[in-house]
Design an enzyme around this catalytic site. Sequence first.
Site: not given
Lengths: 589, 548
Positions: B188, B241-242, B245, B264, B298, B395
Amino acid sequence: MAARKAASSLLSRRLLTRPCPASSSGSSALLRAGDNLYPDLDRARELLPGAPLQRFSTAQAAAAATDEPIQPLVEIKHTQLLINGNFVDAASGKTFPTVDPRTGEVVARVAEGDTEDIDRAVAAARRAFDEGPWPRMTAYERCRVLLRFADLIERHAEEIAALETWDSGKPLEQAAGAEVPMVARFVRYYAGWADKIHGLVVPTDGAHHAQVLHEPVGVAGQIIPWNFPLLMFAWKVAPALACGNTVVLKTAQQTPLSALYVASLLHEAGLPEGVLNVVSGFGPTAGAALCSHMGVDKLAFTGSTGTGKIILELAARSNLKPVTLELGGKSPFIVMDDADVGQAVELAHHAVFFNQGQCCCAGSRTFVHERVYDEFVEKSKARAEKRVVGDPFRKGVEQGPQIDGEQFKKILRYVQSGVDTGATLVAGGDRVGNRGFYVQPTVFADAQARPRQPMILVYQVTAFSINVVYDESQIAKMDEMKIAQEEIFGPVQTILKFRGVEEVIRRANATPYGLAAGVFTRSLDAANTLSRALRAGTVWVNCYDVFDAAIPFGGYKMSGVGREKGPYGLRNYLQTKSVVTPIRDAACL
Amino acid sequence: MNASSYLSRKKKKQPNEHTAMTIASEIAMLGKTFETRDPRTGEVIAKIAEGDKEDIDLAVKAARKAFDHGPWPRMSGYERGRILHRFADLVEQHTEELAALDTLDGGKLFHVGKLQDVPGAVQLLRYFAGAADKIHGATLKMSQRLQGHTLREPVGVVGHVVPWNYPTTMFFFKVGPALAAGCAVVIKPAAQTPLSALLCARLAKEAGVPDGALNVVPGFGSTAGAAIAGHMDIDMVSFTGSSEVGRTVMEAAAKSNLKSVSLELGGKSPILVFDDADVDMAVNLVNMATYSNKGQICVAGTRIYVQEGIYDAFLKKAVEVAKKSVVGDPFNPNVQQGPQVDKNQYDKILKYIDLGKREGATLLTGGKPCGDKGYYIEPTIFTDVKDDMAIAQDEIFGPVMALMKFKTVEEAIQKANNTQYGLAAGIVTKNIDTANTVSRSIRAGAIWINCYLALEPDAPLGGYKMSGFGKDMGMDSLDKYLKTKTVEKEKRQNAHAGPKANPKPRTRKRIYTSWAKIEDHEWELKNFRLFSRASKKRVLVTLGSVTY
């Protein structure tokens, strides 16, 4: 993709599972127990009443070696030495002929490299390594050059295969269908390694940071044989280049052409000058100069055990360069009593006759269990007689000529020695036709002295088992014949009878060689026992001559030093450097 | 502007060709759509088919079929590698197009995409193409009469959820090793940047990746993403992603079929600049580390610790360089910073800047939006930042640098580690001891010494602490797409162990025996001799003694 897979995955597998492409008479080469093995033979007799006495099949007769040789559609572009990116004449100006083994006629005259040319080539390689871009560029860039090279090989596959067949006499179908794709596979495999060469960071007993760098060893001298000129080129050159080395390659004097051609393709792919230098020439002159050279950092040789010894000595006497040797063999192929005899015969046949029997790992001692021995011999004879010998450019031909007159004579001498020492000549035994270097597929049976006394001394009966005690001296005497001991390097199968696993292990190991072995059985236990007990670098179980790029290959005992292919092949071309530095107040050690 | 005209050409044609989901490599438009917008203007570029739970089900079914019955895991590693090499060649041929799509969709600098990101993705794919035939099991040393080996088999159907900051790169971070390992993939792409992934899927099909081995379902995290994480037929999920999540992905995996998870996640990576550093070099490095890709990385270096000796010089220079940075249309080759990806991110960054000011940090430069259209924000520097301030802990994912001072190496290490994250860290020093000590002492997955953002195909990347687990890139990343199977088989009594049981023939008198198995204990050959009358004549027999 399917075609490519069939081609690059190995012959033995293909030949076992499909009708042999070479049997042009239409009958399947996959023999099963109970097949009538002689229809072709009978037909041959009918059709060719006046044909020579050899009992050959129609197919073989049709492709008789005496036919006018097919003119290969390939231009010979390069016959000079490749030094520092340029094709140049030998310093002496001398040339030597390379011969078409189908006819003995000269294909081309090739520049003859000698000491002075080796000096020039090493100087170029030295400069390319010490100052040139090759070891300094990123591994990814080297990888890209090799990938482009593989693509070029595929693009010029037909030409390359034709050149190879012309120079070496191997069937074109084999060169084009299996070997050229394998070369491309091989180059891509090592291209993929180039950017994955990892050293370890090692823990020390103290506050030190220790890391291991794997650096290219430098200038690699490589000497390759004539039986698989292109494959051996790839086996040697691809890992050396992937690691960032520069190379001086001496080809076999019988087969200098294909290496020169693909080396030019490698330059087209972007190889910097001087990184690969190809010197055609003879062993005692150019080869010896390379081995003794003080500017060469590493040697790799594939060839006979005798020459291997000399090379190791020359390396020792000069600058102690490390040496990788891939030498001779007298590999056993063991057929157990539970095997499907038809399949076993077919596989054993290919194990020994593949490439005119000119394989270092040829399964030339066929050990057959006594229970299936008679059937096996009968079928092997039939299979050998059915083997299609002829012009290697002709479709359907399984066996071309031997490489040159010297080998040809040597093989016939061995056949004579087999007959003289009392082995039963079951099939073949003579040359084919009267031109070129064609030899009949030859099968010897009963190639062993009859034991003068029972080999088994004792049956030790315990409460749990019966232990068999062998008389070792008798076992050692069984396989004394020359044809059962020495590497013939020709289409000569020697069938030997055995009684039990213990016995065959001892006999199979009773050789100074240890390159490969074949085991044919349905039994998991027999397969396990034999594969662990045989002292050989490769054991093929229910297959033979499977040469994937990832599978390490090399010999035990006098079959060689070191391993080629797979990740092990990289080690030959890498130095190991430990870098150690103190660390103060590190959070973890 | 050349790039712009190129874009307008592409804009009309290309994106719309690939706006549908790629399920089983068939491009099919199913029902609902969502809009993807140009962050330069906020305008709609294309309507994208919106994947939801049912679409994920379809994709997983296709992937399941491809994995359980299809050719992909059954072909040799070399053949997979060949297809991936062709895939890489095609991606290389579409470099400009992919770079343009990511610029259009994500506001990324076009020339960086063209010269770095897409070629980097191609290199990564070639790396894994070359790795596909280098997945090794091991033969094992057993303590009993057994022989054992391991097989490294593909894990099965893999779910990938990737972010919008590097759409093309992230696609290959995930898909490259998974396909090389022989897995079937359902990926996705981010809702903000679905276009390049769809083009890549088409190229994969063209290269010969079999139907069903790669499925692309654009959609939202809360629907399609959640369906992947919670799917009972997906064997492994890898998410970038974060951290928030990431937590929900792991939870969904735990609640469904315990699929293995690789995460990651976010970072708040420190860069430590020591007194012995060259100030100009350090400032340029830090500038690149913080503002590259508009700070939407990131591993961005966002906490800058400068040793007191050069702090003032560094600060002055850093402001100068930040001010010089050209913010504008990412298709313009002179521009160094494009727009943030969307309104949400843009608002979030401005909120953090506001928070920084309110918490008492000093805004040295930037801090404001640029222009009156799109989501552009000035390169921003705060000083007088305390370690517990939000701008030093959270972040931000935008062009915001927090500049801080330290005195000693110990203090620097302590401050650098004072975070819930552990993704990356930078060190700028000429001193070998400082470099060694600090690189071993910072709890982070990547340490860059006198360099930054040095992303290399062979170098594994992944976090410590709440920055996640599991690596992308390098041979380590193949590991997570592989399962280890141990195969052990009985080695029968008569199996020779090797040379010991098989000495060379010497004398006529030499005699051998083979040994029986008694209650699973091994018999070992000893030079214990006695006479036997088992044969007709007296012979010497070598017997074994039992050892336990």
